[in-house]
Design an enzyme around this catalytic site. Sequence first.
Site, PDB file in Angstrom:
ATOM      1  N   CYS A   1       0.830  -1.215   0.000  1.00 41.35           N
ATOM      2  CA  CYS A   1       0.000   0.000   0.000  1.00 41.35           C
ATOM      3  C   CYS A   1       0.857   1.255   0.000  1.00 41.35           C
ATOM      4  CB  CYS A   1      -0.907  -0.007   1.218  1.00 41.35           C
ATOM      5  SG  CYS A   1       0.012  -0.047   2.756  1.00 41.35           S
TER       6      CYS A   1
ATOM      7  N   GLU B   1      -5.092   3.800  -7.953  1.00 40.55           N
ATOM      8  CA  GLU B   1      -4.154   2.798  -7.437  1.00 40.55           C
ATOM      9  C   GLU B   1      -4.199   1.555  -8.334  1.00 40.55           C
ATOM     10  OE1 GLU B   1      -5.271   0.460  -3.919  1.00 40.55           O
ATOM     11  OE2 GLU B   1      -3.334   0.977  -3.052  1.00 40.55           O
TER      12      GLU B   1
HETATM   13  P1  NAD Z   1      -9.884  -5.602  -0.320  1.00 31.93           P
HETATM   14  O1  NAD Z   1     -10.464  -4.319   0.146  1.00 31.93           O
HETATM   15  O2  NAD Z   1     -10.372  -6.179  -1.591  1.00 31.93           O
HETATM   16  O3  NAD Z   1     -10.117  -6.748   0.761  1.00 31.93           O
HETATM   17  C1  NAD Z   1      -9.626  -6.623   2.085  1.00 31.93           C
HETATM   18  C2  NAD Z   1     -10.462  -7.494   3.000  1.00 31.93           C
HETATM   19  O4  NAD Z   1     -11.789  -6.988   3.052  1.00 31.93           O
HETATM   20  C3  NAD Z   1     -10.581  -8.954   2.544  1.00 31.93           C
HETATM   21  O5  NAD Z   1     -10.477  -9.773   3.696  1.00 31.93           O
HETATM   22  C4  NAD Z   1     -11.978  -9.007   1.965  1.00 31.93           C
HETATM   23  O6  NAD Z   1     -12.570 -10.280   1.998  1.00 31.93           O
HETATM   24  C5  NAD Z   1     -12.716  -8.060   2.888  1.00 31.93           C
HETATM   25  N1  NAD Z   1     -13.964  -7.492   2.389  1.00 31.93           N
HETATM   26  C6  NAD Z   1     -14.268  -7.147   1.116  1.00 31.93           C
HETATM   27  N2  NAD Z   1     -15.521  -6.623   1.062  1.00 31.93           N
HETATM   28  C7  NAD Z   1     -16.001  -6.630   2.344  1.00 31.93           C
HETATM   29  C8  NAD Z   1     -17.229  -6.236   2.948  1.00 31.93           C
HETATM   30  N3  NAD Z   1     -18.217  -5.684   2.245  1.00 31.93           N
HETATM   31  N4  NAD Z   1     -17.368  -6.412   4.271  1.00 31.93           N
HETATM   32  C9  NAD Z   1     -16.375  -6.950   5.013  1.00 31.93           C
HETATM   33  N5  NAD Z   1     -15.208  -7.371   4.500  1.00 31.93           N
HETATM   34  C10 NAD Z   1     -15.008  -7.203   3.184  1.00 31.93           C
HETATM   35  O7  NAD Z   1      -8.313  -5.375  -0.333  1.00 31.93           O
HETATM   36  P2  NAD Z   1      -7.200  -6.364  -0.862  1.00 31.93           P
HETATM   37  O8  NAD Z   1      -7.365  -6.451  -2.352  1.00 31.93           O
HETATM   38  O9  NAD Z   1      -7.213  -7.598  -0.040  1.00 31.93           O
HETATM   39  O10 NAD Z   1      -5.856  -5.566  -0.509  1.00 31.93           O
HETATM   40  C11 NAD Z   1      -5.278  -4.610  -1.347  1.00 31.93           C
HETATM   41  C12 NAD Z   1      -5.743  -3.223  -0.952  1.00 31.93           C
HETATM   42  O11 NAD Z   1      -5.435  -2.990   0.401  1.00 31.93           O
HETATM   43  C13 NAD Z   1      -5.044  -2.100  -1.706  1.00 31.93           C
HETATM   44  O12 NAD Z   1      -5.973  -1.097  -1.995  1.00 31.93           O
HETATM   45  C14 NAD Z   1      -4.021  -1.584  -0.704  1.00 31.93           C
HETATM   46  O13 NAD Z   1      -3.612  -0.274  -0.895  1.00 31.93           O
HETATM   47  C15 NAD Z   1      -4.775  -1.745   0.563  1.00 31.93           C
HETATM   48  N6  NAD Z   1      -3.850  -1.815   1.696  1.00 31.93           N
HETATM   49  C16 NAD Z   1      -3.735  -0.735   2.514  1.00 31.93           C
HETATM   50  C17 NAD Z   1      -2.822  -0.764   3.572  1.00 31.93           C
HETATM   51  C18 NAD Z   1      -2.617   0.413   4.496  1.00 31.93           C
HETATM   52  O14 NAD Z   1      -1.927   0.255   5.494  1.00 31.93           O
HETATM   53  N7  NAD Z   1      -3.153   1.578   4.199  1.00 31.93           N
HETATM   54  C19 NAD Z   1      -2.066  -1.906   3.789  1.00 31.93           C
HETATM   55  C20 NAD Z   1      -2.212  -2.979   2.923  1.00 31.93           C
HETATM   56  C21 NAD Z   1      -3.125  -2.929   1.885  1.00 31.93           C
HETATM   57  O1  6OD Z   2       4.293  -1.572   8.583  1.00 30.82           O
HETATM   58  C1  6OD Z   2       3.098  -1.543   8.928  1.00 30.82           C
HETATM   59  O2  6OD Z   2       2.749  -1.533  10.126  1.00 30.82           O
HETATM   60  C2  6OD Z   2       2.046  -1.507   7.902  1.00 30.82           C
HETATM   61  N1  6OD Z   2       0.784  -1.388   8.354  1.00 30.82           N
HETATM   62  C3  6OD Z   2       2.400  -1.623   6.604  1.00 30.82           C
HETATM   63  C4  6OD Z   2       1.468  -1.594   5.535  1.00 30.82           C
HETATM   64  C5  6OD Z   2       1.865  -1.984   4.309  1.00 30.82           C
HETATM   65  C6  6OD Z   2       0.948  -2.002   3.220  1.00 30.82           C
HETATM   66  O3  6OD Z   2       0.964  -2.802   2.316  1.00 30.82           O
END
Ligand code: NAD
Ligand code: 6OD
Length: 503
Positions: free
Chosen positions: A305, A407
Amino acid sequence: MTVQTLHKKHRVGVETARRDAAHFIDGNFTRGSTGKSWENRSPIDNSLIGRVPEGGQAEVDAAVQAAHAALEGPWGKMSATERTDLLAAVADEINARFDEFLAAECLDTGKPYGLASHIDIPRGAANFKMFADTVKNVSTETFILDTPDGKSAVNYGLRRPKGVIAVISPWNLPLLLMTWKVGPALACGNTVVVKPSEETPLTATLLGEVMNKVGVPKGVYNVVHGFGPQSAGEFLTQHPLVNGVTFTGETRTGEAIMRQAALGVRQVSFELGGKNPAIVFADCDLDKAIEGTMRSAFANCGQVCLGTERIYVERPIFDAFVARLKAGAESLKPGRPEDAATNLGPLISQEHRSKVLSYYQLALKEGATLITGGGVPEMPQELSQGAWVQPTIWTGLRDDTRTINEEIFGPCCHIRPFDTEDEAVRLANSTPYGLAAAVWTENLSRGHRVAARMDVGICWVNSWFLRDLRTAFGGSKQSGIGREGGLHSLEFYTELSNVCIKL
Ligand code: NAD
Ligand code: 6OD
């Protein structure tokens, strides 16, 4: 242990990690009663890892009831010292079973062992240890009321657990991001129900074994597998006995979860998407800027992310920077996670690959100049069904294109020249996201000045993903709600009550 011996040792591990997943509810592994399941497939070759049961209302309810009951059981009665000692034991046990966690994580995600053994698994343990230490050393405010008309009282703050926390986690750093929530939640005395990503069920399940082994009381840590809408994710976030929802994932998913959590006015903590900029000034140390940007753009196949998808480079070094990043991207080696030479894994799934490849086409349609990549690498026959894509670099896009503003979450970036500091700052802040930024300069004053103008949760100067777990972590604008990390996590995972004693 050297990386070479580590890799040799783990070649055995990856196959032993292939297995069916199970829910972990009230201290027991169960496949539940829905009769529904899905195939968990390896992103490196599409081979079957195992089946995953899909939880429904009944499984979610059983897990939430167990978590609710555990608040009143031995867990709720433990002193903070006993509780945090148990969590330190969880950290030790993750380290003791490091190989199993590593194999399971690399099997689910396809990421290189070199990456997961340095970041994902050590952080899985550190997240428990750090929050156990934090909670042991926390203090609260005290005020003595003493009014001229003779009223006198002592007030002090008391941090109480919030209750049952729903943890919804993504697939890109599965153990790291899940324990980043579970660690502080448990350290503060809550209980949790985790809904891991449907793409990566293994390490959350394995953590259930660790909890039982070290004696964490049943019901404190629960896992229910499933999807989001109309499945375990939605049922969990709407459950009336859930007291708070912590979520990491896409911004659009965050909107849906926020609506679900609004029922009963549950508090949320969100870490969402990013479209993170790097600003590279002509006065930077170019070797370091290239090394850092190689990691920020391509590590974990761009599925971080905090990763950099927009790079702004001061014009005098633009051509040199593009040439060197191109050479770096072309030197990356896709391959099996356990091979020591591999430093590029696949994307998480065929579905995600289709999305990333659609952006590769869109960028060209929007007028990008392709510097390198843009397609699918040639892989050996046995890996040809994997979700591989080439690391990709573009230049020449307009600032208002979708490629620049949305993104993508793949190993790709756009590089654009700039002429002034003000211009670079304006461009960097120009998307609806505000998660992270990286600034590369040897001018210390400029580093401070530009960092202060970045509308992001975290700004690195001359580094990237250098983490101190005591610091605030989160996103501004559409990249999140709230901050976690160190003492900041206590704001979400505890209720701060004031006790007023009349003297
Ligand atoms: P996603 O939003 O598709 O899914 C994340 C989780 O949410 C999964 O467990 C999924 O099953 C669940 N989910 C989906 N719809 C839901 C609903 N309506 N109710 C409850 N749960 C639900 O994300 P992803 O594809 O798994 O991960 C990638 C995304 O995550 C990217 O956008 C990335 O930027 C973001 N991300 C952000 C951070 C951060 O720290 N800001 C860290 C890692 C990933
Ligand atoms: O380092 C962390 O604590 C953190 N939340 C990282 C997130 C990475 C995103 O992909």
